[in-house]
Enzyme design. Structure first.
Site, PDB file in Angstrom:
ATOM      1  N   ASP A 267      -8.604   6.451  13.326  1.00  0.00           N
ATOM      2  CA  ASP A 267      -8.493   6.221  11.115  1.00  0.00           C
ATOM      3  C   ASP A 267      -9.082   4.496  11.390  1.00  0.00           C
ATOM      4  O   ASP A 267      -8.334   3.908  10.970  1.00  0.00           O
ATOM      5  CB  ASP A 267      -6.584   5.268  11.171  1.00  0.00           C
ATOM      6  CG  ASP A 267      -6.886   5.664   9.183  1.00  0.00           C
ATOM      7  OD1 ASP A 267      -7.579   6.570   8.622  1.00  0.00           O
ATOM      8  OD2 ASP A 267      -5.475   5.554   8.825  1.00  0.00           O
TER       9      ASP A 267
ATOM     10  N   GLY B 144       0.319  -1.449  -0.038  1.00  0.00           N
ATOM     11  CA  GLY B 144      -0.041   0.253  -0.086  1.00  0.00           C
ATOM     12  C   GLY B 144       0.816   1.187   0.431  1.00  0.00           C
ATOM     13  O   GLY B 144       2.063   0.978  -0.420  1.00  0.00           O
TER      14      GLY B 144
ATOM     15  N   THR C 112       5.290  -2.039   2.142  1.00  0.00           N
ATOM     16  CA  THR C 112       4.792  -3.824   2.025  1.00  0.00           C
ATOM     17  C   THR C 112       5.109  -4.717   3.222  1.00  0.00           C
ATOM     18  O   THR C 112       5.531  -4.166   4.024  1.00  0.00           O
ATOM     19  CB  THR C 112       6.041  -4.079   0.755  1.00  0.00           C
ATOM     20  OG1 THR C 112       5.946  -2.310  -0.175  1.00  0.00           O
ATOM     21  CG2 THR C 112       5.840  -5.300   0.097  1.00  0.00           C
TER      22      THR C 112
END
Length: 638
Positions: free
Chosen positions: A460, A341, A345
């Site tokens: 988040d 992402g 990794t």
């Protein structure tokens, strides 16, 4: 040459301090008093081996944690939880730590002489073990029941009828109105023996039930493995935390190993003297290059030393630190990549003890590294079944990695987005599983907000940050945006916005809606649950379901008591689950923070009956769109 000279002098100064500390320790004859006290287990009434995190009787308060005080009453070890007393029957001090308890007010009787209350434990400290069943006692029924499992109790001077049965079984008492119902956990084996008339109800209850301890299990294992004994600093909020008491002094996690050096004490002493003379000579020479060394320190070493200070400040909360060479060995030179992402990794790895781990290697980092250490410290302060466990980290300048427990099923987003439903590797989750995942995430957030020693706001919460183990138990991950705050703080001071668009609460990007608080995580949780519900039905409004259009249509559907959007084509049991999730999530995404429930209230709503839930007022603002394609957008950091 000058740089090497400076580095050598620092190294030698560290060595001389090491040797001086060793020789001072040679002069100490007795054990550290805290170590000596905490080595003793609580023995009361024949019950032995009651150790960390319990304290009381012959163990000082620093030998255990708040909420684990034991009293020896009439030769019985007793602990109080949620206004109920439990007698300790047995403790398993090894990993995993468990304790067997029984209701004190139900000991040898089913007619307690006090207020009738259900069994309730502190879920931030304990969890129920497997292999348990509930017995339900019915008191003061409106008429006598035809059950043979009934008798009369005298409670508070009045005669009251009482009957019992195992929860979930058909029982005649269910047809009668009773004043009070009390649930008491027992082992399933005891419940089966009771059903077959092989034991009495009193004996079944007196066998008790088992609880798992959720406090510092890994840290305590490391400590005891190094020869220390576990303890806790409860004296201050600033420096409170796990402590490993060792023979010589307290340490953060494990005891220092010094046996070989102690056997060679005389050699070490004279070696230290020689090194001292050498250091003095080197320092004398290096002072001639003071200006260069000072400049070099500022430009080349300031960065590393500041971060070392940050790591040291977190003390016992910092997990095991690995070198980058260790990380390469764990991952077999980064052979098995399992995810990638914007952050970096993820590779599959194996610890020396054989446990599988997920190693997140961060991309070329920016900033001074405090965000990275913040994530390390945030996760390290947690110990909960619904929070991902951090096994260690690597920090070497620009090489940084986080080592987590391995989650075989990956992240939640792979299972709830439309495209995942046709992928055999990521089958669509059933409503029951979605509900269990929602409850697990809620309990994890409740723990972060209330159960930790320091309150943690995540900022988040989204599907990509909910990981699933082999049994699809959810675990909250990625604490890169988390913020630590004191438990008594209701409003948090924060510059800028942090979070992911679509899940970010209105007050996070505009203070006009209110102050930032734990209610900001509640909003993100509500959007997460709505996305889970919408993805389960593959809802699509004009090309994508958005956080603006989707809640609007769901609210309208509920308000008109129609079944067009969510409830069409599913069973009655699934309808109840879906409606409950929708009602709760709509309360969570209220625009004004004070209108949202706390996470403790959310857990209570999830575990309560559907009939007690009302339709929330319609939020007058929804945040930016969410879709299966764009919900994976990177988080915004202030």
């Amino acid at each position: 040459m000058q740089i090497l000279l400076f580095q050598s002098s620092n190294l030698l100064l560290l060595i001389i301090c090491f040797f001086i500390s060793i020789n001072i320790q040679f002069c100490l004859c007795g054990e550290d008093p805290q170590y000596a006290n905490c080595r003793k287990a609580i023995n009361c009434g024949g019950i032995k081996d009651i150790g960390y995190p319990f304290w009381g009787v012959n163990r000082a308060s620093y030998c255990g944690q708040l909420g684990f005080e034991v009293q020896c009453l009439d030769n019985v070890p007793v602990i109080n939880m949620v206004n109920t007393s439990f007698r300790i029957l047995e403790m398993n001090p090894k990993n995993p730590r468990t304790v067997k308890v029984a209701r004190q007010d139900y000991w040898n009787k089913i007619c307690p002489q006090r207020t009738l209350v259900n069994t309730s434990i502190n879920v931030s400290l304990f969890n129920y073990a497997s292999g348990l069943a509930n017995l339900t006692f019915y008191y003061g029924c409106n008429t006598s029941t035809p059950s043979t499992n009934s008798q009369v109790c005298t409670i508070n001077g009045s005669d009251v009828s009482v009957a019992f049965h195992q929860t979930g079984d058909e029982h005649p008492v269910a047809n009668y109105t009773c004043k009070t119902e009390v649930l008491v956990p027992v082992f399933k084996t005891a419940a089966l023996a009771l059903e077959n008339n092989q034991t009495s109800i009193e004996d079944a209850v007196d066998e008790g039930f088992e609880l798992g301890l959720q406090i510092d299990n890994d840290q305590c294992n490391y400590c005891e493995g190094s020869g220390g004994t576990c303890g806790y600093n409860n004296t201050t909020t600033t420096h409170g935390g796990f402590v490993c008491f060792c023979k010589d002094q307290p340490y953060a996690i494990t005891c220092a190993v010094k046996s070989d050096i102690q056997r060679k004490g005389t050699i070490a002493f004279w070696t230290g003297v020689g090194i001292t003379i050498g250091v003095i000579c080197i320092i004398f020479i290096s002072r001639k290059r003071k200006f260069f060394l000072k400049r070099y320190f500022k430009t080349e070493h300031r960065y590393e030393l500041d971060i070392e200070k940050v790591i040291k400040n977190y003390g016992s909360f910092t997990p095991k630190r690995y070198t980058y060479s260790d990380v390469k060995k764990l991952t077999n030179s980064f052979k098995d990549k399992i995810g990638k992402g914007g952050y970096g990794t993820v590779y599959k790895g194996t610890l020396p003890d054989g446990h599988l781990v997920a190693v997140k290697v961060l991309n070329e980092p920016k900033g001074n590294g405090e965000d990275f250490i913040n994530e390390v410290a945030s996760i390290s302060r947690t110990s909960h079944v619904n929070i991902v466990k951090l096994s260690g980290f690597c920090y070497e300048r620009h090489k940084r990695a986080l080592i987590y427990e391995f989650m075989p099923n990956g992240s939640l987003d792979k299972f709830i987005h439309k495209q995942g439903s046709s992928n055999t590797n990521f089958p669509r989750l059933e409503w029951k599983m979605l509900f269990e995942i929602s409850v697990g995430v809620a309990r994890g957030l409740e723990y972060l907000h209330r159960g930790c020693n320091t309150r943690i706001l995540h900022f988040d919460i989204k599907p990509q940050n909910i990981l699933l183990d082999k049994d699809f138990c959810p675990k909250i991950s990625d604490f890169g945006l988390a913020k630590l705050c004191k438990t008594e703080e209701s409003i948090v001071s924060m510059l800028g916005a942090r979070g992911t668009a679509g899940y970010m609460a209105p007050e996070v990007f505009s203070r006009n809606f209110g102050g930032i608080s734990p209610k900001s995580d509640v909003y993100s949780y509500g959007m997460l649950v709505l996305e889970m519900v919408g993805a389960r039905k593959n809802l699509d409004y004009g090309g994508s379901h958005t956080s603006e259009l989707f809640p609007h249509n769901v609210y309208k559907d509920l308000e008109l008591e129609k079944d067009e959007i969510i409830l069409e084509g599913i069973s009655e049991g699934e309808k109840e689950v879906a409606r409950k999730l929708i009602l709760i999530s709509l309360w969570c995404i209220q625009t004004i923070p004070s209108d949202r429930p706390s996470m403790s209230k959310v857990v209570e709503m999830l575990e309560g009956p559907l009939q007690s839930l009302q339709i929330a007022p319609k939020p007058f603002l929804f945040s930016s769109p969410i879709s299966g394609a764009d919900s994976s957008q990177p988080s915004v950091r202030s």
